[in-house]
Design a protein around this motif. Structure first.
Motif, mmCIF file in Angstrom:
data_model
loop_
_atom_site.group_PDB
_atom_site.id
_atom_site.type_symbol
_atom_site.label_atom_id
_atom_site.label_comp_id
_atom_site.label_asym_id
_atom_site.label_seq_id
_atom_site.Cartn_x
_atom_site.Cartn_y
_atom_site.Cartn_z
ATOM 1 N N GLU A 112 -12.004 -5.137 5.833
ATOM 2 C CA GLU A 112 -11.397 -5.505 4.550
ATOM 3 C C GLU A 112 -9.928 -5.109 4.533
ATOM 4 O OE1 GLU A 112 -11.881 -4.653 -0.273
ATOM 5 O OE2 GLU A 112 -13.245 -3.721 1.176
ATOM 6 N N TYR A 113 -9.078 -6.093 4.184
ATOM 7 C CA TYR A 113 -7.638 -5.846 4.115
ATOM 8 C C TYR A 113 -7.323 -4.968 2.909
ATOM 9 C CZ TYR A 113 -2.682 -6.874 3.256
ATOM 10 O OH TYR A 113 -1.331 -6.783 3.013
ATOM 11 N N LYS A 114 -6.628 -3.843 3.170
ATOM 12 C CA LYS A 114 -6.319 -2.902 2.104
ATOM 13 C C LYS A 114 -4.859 -2.942 1.665
ATOM 14 C CE LYS A 114 -10.286 -1.053 1.344
ATOM 15 N NZ LYS A 114 -10.933 -1.208 0.011
ATOM 16 N N PHE B 262 -9.079 3.846 8.420
ATOM 17 C CA PHE B 262 -8.284 2.607 8.415
ATOM 18 C C PHE B 262 -7.946 2.197 9.852
ATOM 19 C CE2 PHE B 262 -6.219 3.027 3.943
ATOM 20 C CZ PHE B 262 -7.413 2.588 3.387
ATOM 21 N N PHE C 78 0.862 -1.190 0.000
ATOM 22 C CA PHE C 78 0.000 0.000 0.000
ATOM 23 C C PHE C 78 0.891 1.230 0.000
ATOM 24 C CE2 PHE C 78 -2.493 3.394 1.858
ATOM 25 C CZ PHE C 78 -3.734 3.229 1.277
#
Length: 284
Positions: A68-70, A85, A7
């Protein structure tokens, strides 16, 4: 199955400058113009503050948005991300696990005490965070299971299994490689990389340690006696050959037997021989 993904966050320095502008604009607006609309600027600045994150060297931050994994931030520095987040810090530093000696059975079934030193680190932050409940505890428990599996594959030594080429006591690199392989397979589910694994403690269990020590001592004594007898026989043989070659004395079979017996007693005795003077003949 999901994997770790990178990310790219925004620069924290740019966003901290923006937050300061919003705060100053709101404060001066309220103080000078006295318009309630400037409260929005202050609230916006407060809303942006939780988005700041600092990532130290060999550290990562796992980002989650409403379950939800970002992605994972592994770059070092001062950053800003979405304030919604959830941020979980995961260390990427190498760690040591010095396990306490545990009692296991070797290949032959002898109870032994064995402990290992394990050097490991997190390689996949997604697996370490979401595939196991507590990856540190997972490493400790699976390491013990791997030790038991590895110890059961080899005998402690080759006293009882003389055909064994590799033993726990003398295996060295082969045993360490098997241990690393066993651990890597078990810890892969948690995204853990095994950097090094080796035995740091190995001994017989207390209930058989005394018997095994006596056996080792007896084996050493037998081996030493074997060498002594082998050397004594060679010396007696050499003495007889030289006496015959130099024609110093002619010995019949009885005299040879007496001489061999005397030399073997002198050479093989564990104490200094005490000479006895014979004033008669060799047959008296």
């Amino acid at each position: 199955m999901k994997q770790e993904k990178s990310f790219s966050p925004m620069s924290g320095y740019f966003m901290i400058f923006s937050v300061l502008i919003l705060i100053l604009a709101g404060v001066f607006g309220l103080a000078i113009i006295h318009h309630p609309a400037f409260v929005i600027a202050i609230l916006a600045a407060i809303f942006l503050l939780p988005g700041f994150v600092i990532v130290n060297p060999n550290q990562s931050v796992v980002l989650i948005l409403f379950g939800e994994y970002k992605g994972t931030v592994k770059a070092n520095g001062f950053f800003w991300v979405n304030p919604f987040f959830s941020k979980r810090k995961v260390s990427l530093r190498a760690r040591n696990l010095d396990s306490d000696p545990i009692k296991v059975n070797d290949k032959i079934g002898n109870p032994i005490m064995i402990g290992v030193v394990l050097v490991w680190r997190v390689k996949d932050t997604f697996k370490a965070t979401f595939d196991v409940n507590d990856y540190s505890n997972f490493v400790a428990i699976q390491s013990e299971a791997a030790i038991r599996g590895m110890a059961g594959a080899y005998p402690y030594d080759n006293f009882e299994d003389e055909q064994a080429e590799i033993t726990l006591r003398s295996g060295g690199n082969e045993v360490s490689e098997l241990l690393e392989k066993e651990l890597s397979e078990r810890l892969e589910i948690a995204g853990i990389e095994v950097m090094e694994a080796r035995i740091n403690y190995l001994a017989y269990a207390s209930e058989i340690a005394g018997a095994m020590l006596r056996r080792q001592q007896a084996t050493a004594v037998v081996a030493a006696r074997f060498k002594i007898v082998e050397g004594a026989v060679s010396m007696v043989e050499m003495a007889l050959e030289q006496l015959k070659e130099k024609d110093v004395i002619e010995l019949d079979e009885d005299k040879k037997a007496t001489m061999v017996s005397s030399l073997m007693v002198v050479l093989c005795s564990d104490k200094d021989a005490t000479p006895v003077l014979n004033t008669g003949s060799l047959y008296q």
